[in-house]
Design a protein around this motif. Structure first.
Motif: not given
Length: 254
Positions: A95-117
């Motif tokens: 369950r906790w790994i979802q937090r990493i996906i939320d920020h790093d993204g997965r595949g072609d789906e951007p995450g929070g780091i891209e959103a902050w950029l």
């Protein structure tokens, strides 16, 4: 009986050296004390955030904030990976790994780091400036590195307790989103998706973390360590803003 914790992480606020042998708090009382820390010490009370929400920051101050906060953002998945590495329970890790996906993204789906950029670009701070950390202030680096080291060196449940600042995250995100739209017309509103995403993600994450902490920390010493961990995280966020509010140090070049 007293319990003595392991040495404090470098750069971290000293944890209490002894904990009481008093009876444990009920779940409701424990939760109330955790929330009480945030009511008194969460960074929505910091003068810089108060000024931001009133529309009083200059363009340069807001740009300095978004550039320095980025260092915290890129370290969020790192601290979550450290919590995963220290956690021995597969169900929690899944369950906790979802937090990493939320920020790093997965595949072609951007995450929070891209959103902050994109947020930085909306405030006329280039990707190059953000990714190179060219505007990073020493006080911000020190505070964030201390938090990462805390998550590396402390028991994983204490690191989970430190993450409970997310209980108040929707409050500050709503204020910040409304303030930027109302007071900073020069900011491109298309770059504000990070805040909208966190309005859904933060309550989900906080609910999970609060359940872990209140269900697993049953003795008074454990509960006091959880409160101390949350106080430490509030100190990290406060110190980050202190550094941004003071601005560049002598010899610093933007």
């Amino acid at each position: 009986m007293t319990v003595t914790p392991s040495p404090v992480a470098p750069g971290a606020r000293p944890m209490p050296q002894t904990f009481s042998a008093l009876p444990s708090w009920s779940t409701d009382e424990f939760t109330r004390r955790l929330r009480g820390v945030l009511e008194r010490r969460y960074h929505h009370l910091h003068p810089l955030n108060q000024r931001m929400h009133r529309g009083e920051l200059s363009r340069e101050e807001l740009q300095l904030w978004v550039a320095n906060r980025f260092y915290y953002q890129v370290n969020i998945p790192i601290k979550d990976a450290l919590i995963l590495a220290n956690c021995p329970e597969p169900a929690v890790r899944r369950r906790w790994i979802q937090r990493i996906i939320d920020h790093d993204g997965r595949g072609d789906e951007p995450g929070g780091i891209e959103a902050w950029l994109r947020l930085g670009e909306a405030m006329a701070v280039s990707r190059e400036d953000l990714l190179s950390h060219r505007r990073l202030l020493p006080g911000v680096r020190f505070a964030v590195d201390g938090y990462v080291e805390f998550c590396r060196s402390r028991p994983w449940l204490e690191a989970v307790a430190a993450s409970l600042t997310e209980l108040f995250a929707p409050l500050i995100v709503q204020e910040r989103l409304a303030a930027i739209l109302s007071h900073y017309p020069w900011v491109n509103p298309e770059g504000l998706q990070y805040f909208r995403n966190r309005l859904a993600q933060a309550p989900r994450d906080a609910e999970h973390a609060l359940a872990l902490v209140t269900e697993r920390f049953r003795t008074r010493p454990e509960q006091e360590r959880a409160v101390a961990a949350l106080e430490f995280k509030c100190d990290v966020l406060w110190c980050l803003l202190d550094a941004v509010e003071r601005g560049p140090v002598p010899g610093w070049e933007a």
